[in-house]
Scaffold this motif. Structure first.
Motif, PDB file in Angstrom:
ATOM      1  N   PRO A  30       0.822  -1.215   0.000  1.00  0.00           N
ATOM      2  CA  PRO A  30       0.000   0.000   0.000  1.00  0.00           C
ATOM      3  C   PRO A  30       0.858   1.268   0.000  1.00  0.00           C
ATOM      4  CG  PRO A  30      -0.016  -0.986   2.172  1.00  0.00           C
ATOM      5  CD  PRO A  30       0.778  -1.903   1.309  1.00  0.00           C
ATOM      6  N   HIS A  78       2.040   3.270   7.007  1.00  0.00           N
ATOM      7  CA  HIS A  78       1.624   3.512   8.389  1.00  0.00           C
ATOM      8  C   HIS A  78       0.113   3.386   8.526  1.00  0.00           C
ATOM      9  CE1 HIS A  78       5.611   4.618   9.381  1.00  0.00           C
ATOM     10  NE2 HIS A  78       5.625   5.598   8.502  1.00  0.00           N
ATOM     11  N   ARG A  79      -0.607   3.856   7.492  1.00  0.00           N
ATOM     12  CA  ARG A  79      -2.054   3.830   7.576  1.00  0.00           C
ATOM     13  C   ARG A  79      -2.589   2.430   7.311  1.00  0.00           C
ATOM     14  NH1 ARG A  79      -6.804   4.918   4.746  1.00  0.00           N
ATOM     15  NH2 ARG A  79      -5.830   4.923   2.708  1.00  0.00           N
ATOM     16  N   MET A  80      -1.962   1.718   6.363  1.00  0.00           N
ATOM     17  CA  MET A  80      -2.529   0.442   5.934  1.00  0.00           C
ATOM     18  C   MET A  80      -1.607  -0.748   6.020  1.00  0.00           C
ATOM     19  SD  MET A  80      -4.866   0.727   2.617  1.00  0.00           S
ATOM     20  CE  MET A  80      -6.473   1.466   2.714  1.00  0.00           C
ATOM     21  N   GLY A  81      -0.349  -0.533   5.733  1.00  0.00           N
ATOM     22  CA  GLY A  81       0.530  -1.676   5.507  1.00  0.00           C
ATOM     23  C   GLY A  81       0.993  -2.372   6.770  1.00  0.00           C
ATOM     24  N   LEU A  82       0.940  -1.670   7.884  1.00  0.00           N
ATOM     25  CA  LEU A  82       1.485  -2.208   9.126  1.00  0.00           C
ATOM     26  C   LEU A  82       0.555  -1.857  10.274  1.00  0.00           C
ATOM     27  CD1 LEU A  82       5.079  -0.793   8.660  1.00  0.00           C
ATOM     28  CD2 LEU A  82       4.509  -3.204   8.557  1.00  0.00           C
ATOM     29  N   VAL A  83       0.709  -2.568  11.375  1.00  0.00           N
ATOM     30  CA  VAL A  83       0.017  -2.179  12.603  1.00  0.00           C
ATOM     31  C   VAL A  83       1.114  -1.795  13.585  1.00  0.00           C
ATOM     32  CG1 VAL A  83      -1.646  -2.835  14.359  1.00  0.00           C
ATOM     33  CG2 VAL A  83      -1.791  -3.824  12.071  1.00  0.00           C
ATOM     34  N   PRO A  94       1.581  -0.725  16.696  1.00  0.00           N
ATOM     35  CA  PRO A  94       1.825  -1.244  18.050  1.00  0.00           C
ATOM     36  C   PRO A  94       2.135  -2.746  18.076  1.00  0.00           C
ATOM     37  CG  PRO A  94      -0.372  -0.234  17.845  1.00  0.00           C
ATOM     38  CD  PRO A  94       0.183  -0.372  16.477  1.00  0.00           C
ATOM     39  N   SER A 123       2.988  -7.843  12.356  1.00  0.00           N
ATOM     40  CA  SER A 123       2.782  -7.019  11.167  1.00  0.00           C
ATOM     41  C   SER A 123       3.161  -7.796   9.915  1.00  0.00           C
ATOM     42  CB  SER A 123       3.634  -5.749  11.246  1.00  0.00           C
ATOM     43  OG  SER A 123       2.993  -4.760  12.013  1.00  0.00           O
ATOM     44  N   VAL A 160       7.211  -4.905   4.703  1.00  0.00           N
ATOM     45  CA  VAL A 160       5.987  -4.981   3.907  1.00  0.00           C
ATOM     46  C   VAL A 160       6.278  -5.663   2.574  1.00  0.00           C
ATOM     47  CG1 VAL A 160       4.204  -3.652   2.731  1.00  0.00           C
ATOM     48  CG2 VAL A 160       5.005  -2.924   4.974  1.00  0.00           C
ATOM     49  N   TYR A 197      -6.126 -12.105  16.751  1.00  0.00           N
ATOM     50  CA  TYR A 197      -5.259 -11.281  15.903  1.00  0.00           C
ATOM     51  C   TYR A 197      -6.106 -10.296  15.104  1.00  0.00           C
ATOM     52  CZ  TYR A 197      -1.952 -10.108  12.202  1.00  0.00           C
ATOM     53  OH  TYR A 197      -1.151  -9.430  11.322  1.00  0.00           O
ATOM     54  N   THR A 225      -6.059  -6.283  15.371  1.00  0.00           N
ATOM     55  CA  THR A 225      -5.775  -5.485  14.172  1.00  0.00           C
ATOM     56  C   THR A 225      -6.851  -4.416  13.985  1.00  0.00           C
ATOM     57  OG1 THR A 225      -4.714  -7.383  13.155  1.00  0.00           O
ATOM     58  CG2 THR A 225      -5.327  -5.582  11.687  1.00  0.00           C
ATOM     59  N   ALA A 268      -6.341  -1.739  16.617  1.00  0.00           N
ATOM     60  CA  ALA A 268      -5.131  -0.911  16.520  1.00  0.00           C
ATOM     61  C   ALA A 268      -5.090  -0.113  15.231  1.00  0.00           C
ATOM     62  CB  ALA A 268      -3.879  -1.792  16.624  1.00  0.00           C
ATOM     63  N   ASN A 269      -5.638  -0.644  14.150  1.00  0.00           N
ATOM     64  CA  ASN A 269      -5.556   0.044  12.861  1.00  0.00           C
ATOM     65  C   ASN A 269      -6.619  -0.504  11.906  1.00  0.00           C
ATOM     66  OD1 ASN A 269      -4.876   1.173  10.429  1.00  0.00           O
ATOM     67  ND2 ASN A 269      -2.687   0.801  10.612  1.00  0.00           N
ATOM     68  N   ASP A 298      -7.829   0.596   9.174  1.00  0.00           N
ATOM     69  CA  ASP A 298      -7.471   0.671   7.753  1.00  0.00           C
ATOM     70  C   ASP A 298      -6.614  -0.523   7.346  1.00  0.00           C
ATOM     71  OD1 ASP A 298      -8.773   3.029   6.966  1.00  0.00           O
ATOM     72  OD2 ASP A 298      -7.219   4.239   7.920  1.00  0.00           O
ATOM     73  N   ALA A 299      -5.673  -0.882   8.236  1.00  0.00           N
ATOM     74  CA  ALA A 299      -4.828  -2.041   7.950  1.00  0.00           C
ATOM     75  C   ALA A 299      -5.677  -3.305   7.921  1.00  0.00           C
ATOM     76  CB  ALA A 299      -3.726  -2.170   8.995  1.00  0.00           C
ATOM     77  N   ALA A 300      -6.720  -3.351   8.742  1.00  0.00           N
ATOM     78  CA  ALA A 300      -7.601  -4.515   8.751  1.00  0.00           C
ATOM     79  C   ALA A 300      -8.310  -4.643   7.401  1.00  0.00           C
ATOM     80  CB  ALA A 300      -8.622  -4.402   9.882  1.00  0.00           C
ATOM     81  N   TYR A 336      -7.304  -3.454   4.575  1.00  0.00           N
ATOM     82  CA  TYR A 336      -6.266  -3.830   3.611  1.00  0.00           C
ATOM     83  C   TYR A 336      -5.995  -5.332   3.658  1.00  0.00           C
ATOM     84  CZ  TYR A 336      -1.407  -4.773   2.353  1.00  0.00           C
ATOM     85  OH  TYR A 336      -0.269  -5.338   1.859  1.00  0.00           O
TER      86      TYR A 336
END
Lengths: 513, 368
Positions: free
Chosen positions: A342, A346-351, A353, A359, A415, B228, B232, B235-236, B238-240, B242
């Motif tokens: 993506p 930061h917004r989508m590719g990884l979590v 925390p 991740s 990623v 998990y 997800t 925590a995020n 948008d990442a979910a 994706y």
């Protein structure tokens, strides 16, 4: 002799364990444009934040125009005649230009007098520097280049003699960049001092008089721009020579992998963000999408990846029609061999925390190799991540470390490792090297080329024109949600690209819209 | 360019201890102000809560309810939602258990009892279904809807207990007694099976359920694919999206689990102690669960410890009010309020200072 506009001496700053600035000296001559470059994490933002009063230095002193100054808050900095234009504009969208510039200088309970004063000052300044800005325009109606001018005017109205611009060109079209540079030169000509913080070598060469290079918290040198070259600067930045061009052989395109026909995407408000886009990507070729960010590239990638439902149009993979965003969500598309790096990791590719290992299985957490049935096996997850880290040289190679603690380049490698490693048929890559240091850029580019040579189809989106031209076998340019042209990277020029990116097409549209 | 984070034991261990110490200090000041000796008060509280079989039994009985409601809040937290409706879901859990117990009294206990427990969990989950759906698919804020559902649950229960479900001929708003096969054994009864003699307290088998629930929540959150996905989404989101995880679906699932855990709180009070459905039996446990989950930092182990602390406060506080007439029941609520304030709301107030102290004394690690 005129004292230097800025003299920072022995600036030292630690954030806990990180030594962000080590005894940094910086001298900027009055009436010049001074560049400050360095990789991510080199300490340039910290240094500028100290100058603007966001942070207090642990040691060192600052003199403005020869006068020792104690800058503790941004208010002190403004008082000393320093203005800052941030990368992300600090404007109130629903206010007019005058109202925005007036912020912090309202002049009492009633705003009429303050507004009148600001208005006359605005007109005076925009005449003096021929900046064309309508004081009564609402900010949300302005183009990005105009927003930046408003920010600059805001600083000037507050009496800035020294302007700091943080990554000022990240969001501009080539034409807007040219206009900005003309403005900066004019400001310097009038005796203002300009510092521009960037990591783009070409811009440094184009606009600055002198350039200071930082590496790992240290100032490694200040040179006259006329007496240096991009290659020399790059070497100073990373401490060794890096190849700025990508070495690659000719593409051997095979069958069509991805076919997109008349794809349209509307946003939540119903605005057409993607306007009848058609394209194909063949196996073994890289198709690049160039354009200023926000012109439909994100929508295109997200629609193909199944994240956003298109309002109309067709997408097929290996000849099989897909129902993107409907029956085919990112999970099922992944199973069909479509992988997606993506644009905004930061917004989508990884979590952030999560531990790196967690991740590194984002989007694959249902696969059998991570555990049995409903359960995840921690050892398998960790081992898988350790293997990815070894293959992609992720540092530190610690799967248990929190994702947020890795540098941008290492996060991006993680990623890429996740998306490449499962042998994709089609890879969508957005901004492969945004916020990534030069060493890692080289590594990532080589991996992308290797993937192409292995016969995979790659659709690449990047707002770095150089990157798109260097990596792609074919380049499509997007503007306003439409594809405005297709070029071969070795048969185009920057001017040509710039016109296409601005939406100026020489070709007639194929059919009336 | 962030500082190296302080180690986990510091943030998860030392910081809560400091917070609790400060809370007790503040409460001690108030006790001193009304002219009692704070140290003596503390001693009475601790002895009352932990110093006898009787006290300990009551402490763990309170703890049981707080573990369930704390876990309920924590599971929703992990999905990024604030389920403030534990109170209502627990009330409905009691209704669910009572409906099973009263309508199927003829079943043998090995079938009836598990069904009663299941009824409590399902009813608790059902009560959060509408707020969960509205949050997930319509964007109505879960805090608002679950607060409203707390009121709905309370009024529904009053209606049922003074009307359709009231025991015939009784003046009290309560149902008939359940058959013995629908109630959980008390801890002292269970000890007697093994020849041990324990003082009779309300502590019952549901305490074991609560510990098991804590372990299962830990496994769910950190060792399963669903956990998990829940983390997800929390925590995020948008990442979910994706990743192909539907935040709406996971929100509903996580909140149903949360509501089920809150509903299980009724196994302690209704199946364990009362043996019939009574009004207002939750006594605020649903809200204490929020403080417990905050203090336990969403981790089941921390939640068990925090629930124990609140159990001590409840039981020790009752003893203190009994021993020292000057320290009223309301004073005890003030002390509990301080713990919630310092350990819950101001959870991170001292965290930075403690972390920087640690870094000064642990020495500077090599700079990155």
């Amino acid at each position: 002799m005129i004292p230097p506009a800025i003299q920072m001496t022995g600036i030292d700053k630690r954030f806990g364990a990180v030594h962000a600035n080590r005894a940094v000296d910086l001298t900027v001559t009055k009436g010049t444009v001074h560049g400050l470059i360095g990789e991510n994490g080199a300490g340039k933002s910290t240094l500028m934040s100290i100058l603007y009063g966001f942070y207090a230095a642990d040691a060192g002193s600052i003199a403005i125009n020869g006068k020792p100054s104690l800058i503790r808050t941004p208010a002190d900095a403004i008082h000393s005649g320093i203005g800052m234009v941030h990368q992300h504009f600090m404007l109130v969208e629903t206010f007019t230009v005058v109202e925005n510039v007036m912020l912090g200088a309202e002049g009492g309970v009633f705003t009429a007098r303050g507004a009148a004063a600001v208005r006359s000052k605005l007109l005076e300044l925009s005449q003096a520097y021929s900046m064309d800005v309508n004081p009564d325009a609402v900010v949300s109606d302005l183009a990005v280049g105009e927003l930046q001018r408003v920010e600059i005017l805001k600083a000037l109205v507050k009496g800035a003699d020294i302007l700091i611009l943080d990554e000022p060109t990240a969001v501009l079209t080539p034409t807007e960049v040219d206009n900005l540079f003309v403005l900066l030169r004019r400001l310097a000509g009038e005796g203002k001092t300009v510092i521009i913080v960037t990591h783009k070598l070409k811009e440094i060469m184009a606009v600055t008089d002198r350039v200071s290079v930082m590496r790992r918290g240290e100032m490694v040198g200040t040179v006259e721009t006329a007496g240096t070259s991009p290659a020399d600067l790059a070497e100073l930045m990373v401490g060794r020579r890096v190849v700025l061009t990508v070495e690659k052989g000719a593409a051997r395109p095979g069958d069509v992998m991805l076919a997109v026909e008349d794809l349209c995407v509307r946003d939540a408000r119903g605005t057409l963000r993607l306007d009848h886009v058609s394209l194909t990507v063949k196996a073994g070729e890289i198709v690049g999408i160039a354009g200023v960010s926000g012109n439909g590239q994100s929508e295109l990638l997200e629609a193909i990846a199944g994240i956003r439902k298109p309002s109309s149009g067709r997408v097929s993979l290996k000849g099989e029609a897909l129902d993107c965003g409907g029956k085919d969500d990112p999970r099922t598309l992944r199973a069909k061999g479509l992988r997606h790096v993506p644009e905004d990791r930061h917004r989508m590719g990884l979590v952030k925390p999560f531990a790196a290992a967690e991740s590194a299985m984002l989007g694959c957490s249902d696969e059998e190799r991570f555990g049995r049935g409903l359960f995840l096996d921690r050892d398998l997850v960790m081992a898988d991540c350790a293997a990815k880290m070894a293959a992609f040289d992720v540092r530190p190679a610690d799967p248990g470390l929190r994702t947020a603690l890795f540098s941008g380049g290492n996060q991006q490698k993680l990623v890429l490792a996740r998306e490449i490693e499962r042998d994709p048929q089609l890879l969508l890559i957005g901004q492969p090297t945004r916020g990534v240091d030069i060493g890692a850029i080289e590594f990532i580019h080589k991996r992308i080329i290797a993937l192409r040579d292995a016969g995979k189809a790659i659709l690449l989106v990047s707002t770095e024109l150089d990157e798109v031209l260097a990596l792609s076998d074919r380049v499509l340019v997007m503007c306003g949600g439409k594809i405005t042209g297709e070029r071969l990277p070795d048969q185009t020029s920057e001017q040509d690209m710039g016109l296409l990116m601005a939406g100026v097409t020489s070709e007639q549209p194929k059919e009336a819209a | 360019m962030s500082a190296r984070p302080a180690p986990l034991w510091l943030i998860a261990g030392v910081v809560p201890l400091v917070n609790v110490a400060v809370a007790f200090l503040a409460a001690g000041l108030v006790i001193a102000l009304i002219g009692e000796n704070p140290l003596e008060a503390l001693q009475i509280m601790l002895r009352g809560a932990l110093g006898s079989q009787y006290g300990l039994g009551y402490t763990l009985y309170y703890t049981t309810s707080f573990i369930f409601t704390g876990l309920a809040v924590a599971v929703a937290f992990h999905a990024g939602h604030f389920n403030i409706g534990g109170e209502g879901q627990a009330l409905m859990g009691g209704l669910g258990a009572a409906l099973v117990a009263l309508s199927l009294p003829f079943l043998p206990w090995p079938i009836l009892l598990p069904l009663c427990v299941l009824g409590a969990a399902l009813a608790g989950a059902a009560w959060v279904l509408i707020p969960a759906y509205l949050q997930a698919y319509r964007g109505s804020h879960i805090v608002i809807t679950t607060i409203m559902f707390n009121f709905l649950a309370a009024t529904l229960l009053v209606y049922l207990l003074v009307g359709p479900m009231k025991m015939a001929g009784s003046m009290a708003p309560e149902t008939a007694r359940f058959v013995p096969g629908a109630t959980l054994p008390l801890m002292n009864q269970m000890a007697a099976w093994f020849g041990l003699t324990l003082t009779r307290t309300p502590l019952n088998l549901s305490f074991v359920f609560a510990i098991l629930a804590a372990i299962m929540v830990w496994v769910l959150i950190w060792r399963t694919r669903l956990g998990y996905a829940i983390r997800t989404v929390g925590a995020n989101p948008d990442a979910a999206v994706y990743a192909g995880i539907s935040p709406a679906r996971i929100t509903v699932i996580a909140l149903l689990i949360s509501g089920g855990l809150a509903g299980l709180m009724a196994t302690n009070e209704i199946l364990g102690v009362q043996g019939r459905l009574i009004n207002e039996f939750t006594a605020g446990a649903g809200f204490v669960g929020i403080a417990v989950a905050l203090m336990g930092r969403g981790h089941p182990f921390g939640i068990v410890l925090a629930a124990l602390l609140f159990g001590v406060l409840y039981q020790g506080g009752a003893e203190l009010a009994f021993d020292k007439p000057k320290i009223t029941r309301e004073m005890i609520i003030v002390i509990q309020g301080f713990v919630i304030l310092f350990a819950g709301a101001l959870e991170m107030m001292f965290a930075d200072r403690i972390a920087s102290l640690y870094q000064r004394f642990a020495g500077q690690p090599v700079s990155a």
